[in-house]
Design a protein around this motif. Structure first.
Motif, PDB file in Angstrom:
ATOM      1  N   GLY A  46      -4.224  -3.469  -0.953  1.00 10.51           N
ATOM      2  CA  GLY A  46      -3.845  -2.123  -0.548  1.00 10.51           C
ATOM      3  C   GLY A  46      -3.889  -1.215  -1.771  1.00 10.51           C
ATOM      4  N   GLU A  47      -3.617   0.057  -1.576  1.00  9.54           N
ATOM      5  CA  GLU A  47      -3.631   0.971  -2.727  1.00  9.54           C
ATOM      6  C   GLU A  47      -2.354   0.800  -3.530  1.00  9.54           C
ATOM      7  OE1 GLU A  47      -6.433   4.674  -1.336  1.00  9.54           O
ATOM      8  OE2 GLU A  47      -4.827   5.054  -2.754  1.00  9.54           O
ATOM      9  N   CYS A  86       0.836  -1.193   0.000  1.00 11.29           N
ATOM     10  CA  CYS A  86       0.000   0.000   0.000  1.00 11.29           C
ATOM     11  C   CYS A  86       0.866   1.236   0.000  1.00 11.29           C
ATOM     12  CB  CYS A  86      -0.931   0.013   1.215  1.00 11.29           C
ATOM     13  SG  CYS A  86      -2.105   1.385   1.111  1.00 11.29           S
ATOM     14  N   TYR A 116      -4.760   3.699  11.282  1.00  9.31           N
ATOM     15  CA  TYR A 116      -5.349   2.518  11.932  1.00  9.31           C
ATOM     16  C   TYR A 116      -4.919   1.202  11.303  1.00  9.31           C
ATOM     17  CZ  TYR A 116      -8.469   3.902   8.108  1.00  9.31           C
ATOM     18  OH  TYR A 116      -8.952   4.323   6.910  1.00  9.31           O
ATOM     19  N   CYS A 117      -4.368   1.250  10.103  1.00  8.97           N
ATOM     20  CA  CYS A 117      -4.280   0.036   9.297  1.00  8.97           C
ATOM     21  C   CYS A 117      -2.899  -0.619   9.309  1.00  8.97           C
ATOM     22  CB  CYS A 117      -4.681   0.379   7.868  1.00  8.97           C
ATOM     23  SG  CYS A 117      -4.551  -1.013   6.730  1.00  8.97           S
ATOM     24  N   LEU A 151      -1.619  -2.447   7.119  1.00 10.15           N
ATOM     25  CA  LEU A 151      -0.968  -2.504   5.805  1.00 10.15           C
ATOM     26  C   LEU A 151      -0.262  -1.199   5.454  1.00 10.15           C
ATOM     27  CD1 LEU A 151      -3.543  -4.348   3.470  1.00 10.15           C
ATOM     28  CD2 LEU A 151      -2.034  -5.277   5.227  1.00 10.15           C
ATOM     29  N   ARG A 152      -0.372  -0.200   6.320  1.00  8.05           N
ATOM     30  CA  ARG A 152       0.209   1.107   5.997  1.00  8.05           C
ATOM     31  C   ARG A 152       1.677   0.971   5.595  1.00  8.05           C
ATOM     32  NH1 ARG A 152       2.364   4.161  10.235  1.00  8.05           N
ATOM     33  NH2 ARG A 152       1.118   5.944   9.602  1.00  8.05           N
ATOM     34  N   LYS A 174      -0.204   4.144   1.043  1.00  7.09           N
ATOM     35  CA  LYS A 174      -0.710   5.100   2.033  1.00  7.09           C
ATOM     36  C   LYS A 174      -0.366   4.713   3.460  1.00  7.09           C
ATOM     37  CE  LYS A 174      -4.145   7.383  -0.683  1.00  7.09           C
ATOM     38  NZ  LYS A 174      -5.580   7.489  -0.998  1.00  7.09           N
ATOM     39  N   ASN A 175      -0.673   5.643   4.356  1.00 10.52           N
ATOM     40  CA  ASN A 175      -0.281   5.486   5.755  1.00 10.52           C
ATOM     41  C   ASN A 175      -1.423   5.722   6.732  1.00 10.52           C
ATOM     42  OD1 ASN A 175       2.452   4.675   6.392  1.00 10.52           O
ATOM     43  ND2 ASN A 175       3.080   6.393   5.076  1.00 10.52           N
ATOM     44  N   CYS A 176      -2.594   5.225   6.428  1.00  9.46           N
ATOM     45  CA  CYS A 176      -3.730   5.382   7.342  1.00  9.46           C
ATOM     46  C   CYS A 176      -3.307   4.912   8.739  1.00  9.46           C
ATOM     47  CB  CYS A 176      -4.929   4.571   6.848  1.00  9.46           C
ATOM     48  SG  CYS A 176      -5.374   4.960   5.143  1.00  9.46           S
TER      49      CYS A 176
HETATM   50 FE1  SF4 Z   1      -5.189   2.881   4.203  1.00 12.86          FE
HETATM   51 FE2  SF4 Z   1      -6.335   0.914   2.750  1.00 12.86          FE
HETATM   52 FE3  SF4 Z   1      -3.679   1.307   2.643  1.00 12.86          FE
HETATM   53 FE4  SF4 Z   1      -4.776   0.316   4.830  1.00 12.86          FE
HETATM   54  S1  SF4 Z   1      -4.742  -0.680   2.843  1.00 12.86           S
HETATM   55  S2  SF4 Z   1      -3.188   1.947   4.716  1.00 12.86           S
HETATM   56  S3  SF4 Z   1      -6.776   1.389   4.913  1.00 12.86           S
HETATM   57  S4  SF4 Z   1      -5.257   2.778   1.974  1.00 12.86           S
END
Ligand code: SF4
Ligand code: 5AD
Length: 338
Positions: free
Chosen positions: A109-110, A63, A69-70, A72-73, A65-67
């Protein structure tokens, strides 16, 4: 007074934020049970007792991104990363097909923009080989990508708004913008997708009014599928020590979503199944009508680590909840009776 509001809920033309907050806040245990009963009755009348079953293949955990809570960040360097190739994904989709399931959910993930071409090929191959309905859950991509996926044959797109509270949204999404996220959902509709969305209950700073606002947003959007689940902490993330979302509040959110969002498909989420051993059954009893099985190959499962101790939602698991809730398995599921 709560009972009166509950009786009106189904007919409310334009519920106010205050009314939704009140619906989410039954003052007595009897009112709490009345909310459950009203949501369950509406689900029964409009959608019946058969629980819709779908199968998910979590084909990659990289992924960009760095959400907060997640698990997978991107900055979680403790996770071992994988990306199945199209051949392996098709094999896993074949397992879903063999169960008799008609809708497969492809989730990851993204990924980077470069992934588009191979995803388009994958969608076409699934359509050709299995003719399954395809739900994509790939995060935010370009409008052009959405159109290409739709043209290739994908039917639904799942993109949770997560929270409509601007402050909460901003705090947990360093890479995202709430207005942009809403724009993506409109693009997805414009590209011809049926929309799936939803949110997390229990994010830091979230109030009951935030959740009420989420439900009104889902209603206004006319979402076809709405997934609501509790926040669960994931290790090696900024929120690893934040407490999980509240079970009762999550169930109340499911029930009020059922009451206000018409015939939407509401899954009994994996996160509810993880929060409490009976969470999946409870969700079915509080308005949910669908279950998403996880059909990710065993080797990769543990690495699709959104949060800790994710429940192993397979057909046996789902059957138990369905049976305990007094509901029915669809007749398209092959070789199993609950
Ligand atoms: Fe955010 Fe989705 Fe990546 Fe998790 S998998 S960090 S929720 S974008
Ligand atoms: N707790 C609960 N839900 C989470 N998700 C991601 N991380 C968590 C977590 N720690 C949810 C997000 C995302 C979906 C695929 O999983 O809502 O949209």
């Amino acid at each position: 007074a709560y009972g009166d509001l509950l009786n009106q809920a189904r007919e409310l033309k334009a519920p106010s934020l205050e009314e939704v907050v009140q619906l989410l806040s039954p003052p007595t245990p009897a009112d709490h049970r009345a909310l459950q009963g009203a949501a369950d009755a509406l689900r029964q009348e409009t959608l019946g007792d058969v629980v819709d079953i779908r199968g998910a293949v979590e084909f990659g955990n990289r992924c960009r991104k760095n959400c907060h809570y997640c698990g997978l960040r991107k900055e979680n360097h403790r996770l071992s990363r994988y990306r199945m190739d199209n051949e392996a994904i098709l094999a896993a989709v074949g397992d879903v097909y063999a169960l008799g399931i008609r809708t497969v959910i492809l989730q990851s993930g993204e990924e980077l923009p470069e992934a588009t071409e191979s995803l388009v090929e994958l969608i076409k191959s699934i359509k050709k080989q299995f003719g399954l309905r395809i739900t994509l859950s790939l995060g935010e991509r370009s409008f052009e990508d959405y159109r290409a996926f739709r043209r290739a044959g994908a039917n639904n797109y799942l993109l949770r708004i997560e929270t409509t509270d601007p402050e909460v949204f901003e705090r947990v999404h360093p890479d995202d913008d709430l207005q942009e996220r809403k724009q993506h959902l409109l693009w997805l509709r414009e590209a011809g997708f049926l929309l799936g969305t939803g949110g997390i209950v229990g994010l830091p700073g979230q109030k009951v009014a935030s959740i009420a606002q989420d439900i009104l947003y889902w209603r206004d959007l006319g979402a076809n599928m709405i997934g609501v689940g509790p926040f669960l902490p994931a290790e090696h993330t900024p929120l690893e020590n934040h407490p999980p979302g509240d079970l009762d509040l999550t169930l109340r959110a499911v029930a009020v979503t059922r009451l206000l969002c018409g015939r939407a498909f509401i899954p009994a989420t994996t996160s509810l199944a993880t929060l409490h051993p009976d969470g999946q059954r409870y969700a079915l009893e509080w308005g949910a009508n669908s279950i998403m099985l996880i059909n990710t190959p065993e080797t990769y499962r543990a690495n699709y680590h959104l949060y800790q101790k994710k429940a192993k939602v397979d057909l046996d698991f789902a059957c138990r909840s369905i049976k305990e809730a007094g509901r029915q398995l669809p007749n398209y599921i092959q070789g199993v009776t609950c």
